[in-house]
Design a protein around this motif. Structure first.
Motif, PDB file in Angstrom:
ATOM      1  N   LYS A  27     -11.274   7.299  -3.430  1.00  0.00           N
ATOM      2  CA  LYS A  27     -11.032   7.303  -1.984  1.00  0.00           C
ATOM      3  C   LYS A  27     -10.971   5.864  -1.489  1.00  0.00           C
ATOM      4  N   VAL A  28      -9.949   5.587  -0.711  1.00  0.00           N
ATOM      5  CA  VAL A  28      -9.808   4.292  -0.054  1.00  0.00           C
ATOM      6  C   VAL A  28      -9.794   4.577   1.439  1.00  0.00           C
ATOM      7  N   VAL A  29     -10.794   4.093   2.132  1.00  0.00           N
ATOM      8  CA  VAL A  29     -10.901   4.339   3.566  1.00  0.00           C
ATOM      9  C   VAL A  29     -10.679   3.018   4.299  1.00  0.00           C
ATOM     10  N   GLU A  30      -9.655   2.989   5.121  1.00  0.00           N
ATOM     11  CA  GLU A  30      -9.332   1.830   5.945  1.00  0.00           C
ATOM     12  C   GLU A  30      -9.422   2.258   7.404  1.00  0.00           C
ATOM     13  N   TYR A  33      -6.288   4.622   8.281  1.00  0.00           N
ATOM     14  CA  TYR A  33      -5.969   5.756   7.413  1.00  0.00           C
ATOM     15  C   TYR A  33      -6.976   5.828   6.270  1.00  0.00           C
ATOM     16  N   SER A  34      -6.924   6.947   5.547  1.00  0.00           N
ATOM     17  CA  SER A  34      -7.687   7.038   4.303  1.00  0.00           C
ATOM     18  C   SER A  34      -6.772   7.654   3.246  1.00  0.00           C
ATOM     19  N   ASN A  36      -6.506   9.340  -0.792  1.00  0.00           N
ATOM     20  CA  ASN A  36      -7.068   9.875  -2.029  1.00  0.00           C
ATOM     21  C   ASN A  36      -6.079   9.513  -3.124  1.00  0.00           C
ATOM     22  N   MET A 166      -4.207  10.716   6.708  1.00  0.00           N
ATOM     23  CA  MET A 166      -4.718  10.777   5.348  1.00  0.00           C
ATOM     24  C   MET A 166      -3.570  11.105   4.400  1.00  0.00           C
TER      25      MET A 166
END
Length: 183
Positions: A27-30, A33-34, A36, A166
């Motif tokens: 998971k990359v959460v910015e 946005y995020s 998968n 997402m």
């Protein structure tokens, strides 16, 4: 190859043993946005981390030092440095993103030395594959990666759902696209 990483707290990296793991979702959460990112593991072990998490492990701050790239993936002797950017300002950020990828290489060299001063995990002469993944939020999702190579950096374009902010991407396909275009 990556066994020396076991000496350190695994909160800042993920080690995926090819003998015991066949798929992993990162998971990359910015802020905007995020993502998968699904990775199917092949025959080689994979080490994945975000350089900002290593900075936090080492200094207590994710923002210390120069800006770096968003993802670092080591798979066997292949190294992937990926920077994720919002596509809405794509033409403005390419040079800055390239600098972040280069800073990521510098920090990776330090990490490899930090973890394994003698052999640097067998990656002393690293040559990373650089990519910028531009993400755009839209009401309808476009398909295809539309890769473009520019000055030693692969540019990829993907869309995510505007309402959910997402997206889910096949990281293996991204890595194969980068490897197929570059080096």
């Amino acid at each position: 190859m990556f066994e020396n990483f076991n000496k350190y707290n695994g909160d800042w990296y993920s080690f995926l043993d090819a003998d015991y793991c066949d798929r992993k979702t990162f998971k990359v959460v910015e802020q905007k946005y995020s993502l998968n990112l699904n990775l199917n593991i092949r025959d080689e072990d994979v080490l994945y981390f975000r350089l900002e998490e290593f900075k936090e492990f080492l200094s207590g701050s994710k923002t210390c030092g120069p800006k770096d790239c968003d993802l670092t993936i080591l798979e066997g002797k292949d190294i992937y440095q990926i920077e994720i950017k919002d596509r809405s300002d794509c033409s403005k950020v390419v040079e800055g993103a390239k600098k972040q990828l280069e800073s990521g290489d510098d920090l990776l060299r330090f990490i490899l030395w930090f973890v394994d001063p003698e052999k640097m995990c067998g990656l002393k002469n690293i040559k990373s594959k650089h990519a910028i993944l531009f993400v755009r939020q839209r009401d309808t999702l476009e398909r295809g990666y539309n890769p473009k190579e520019e000055n030693g950096c692969v540019k990829l374009y993907r869309t995510i759902d505007k309402q959910q902010k997402m997206g889910t991407f096949n990281l293996r396909k991204i890595m194969e696209t980068i490897k197929g275009i570059q080096y």
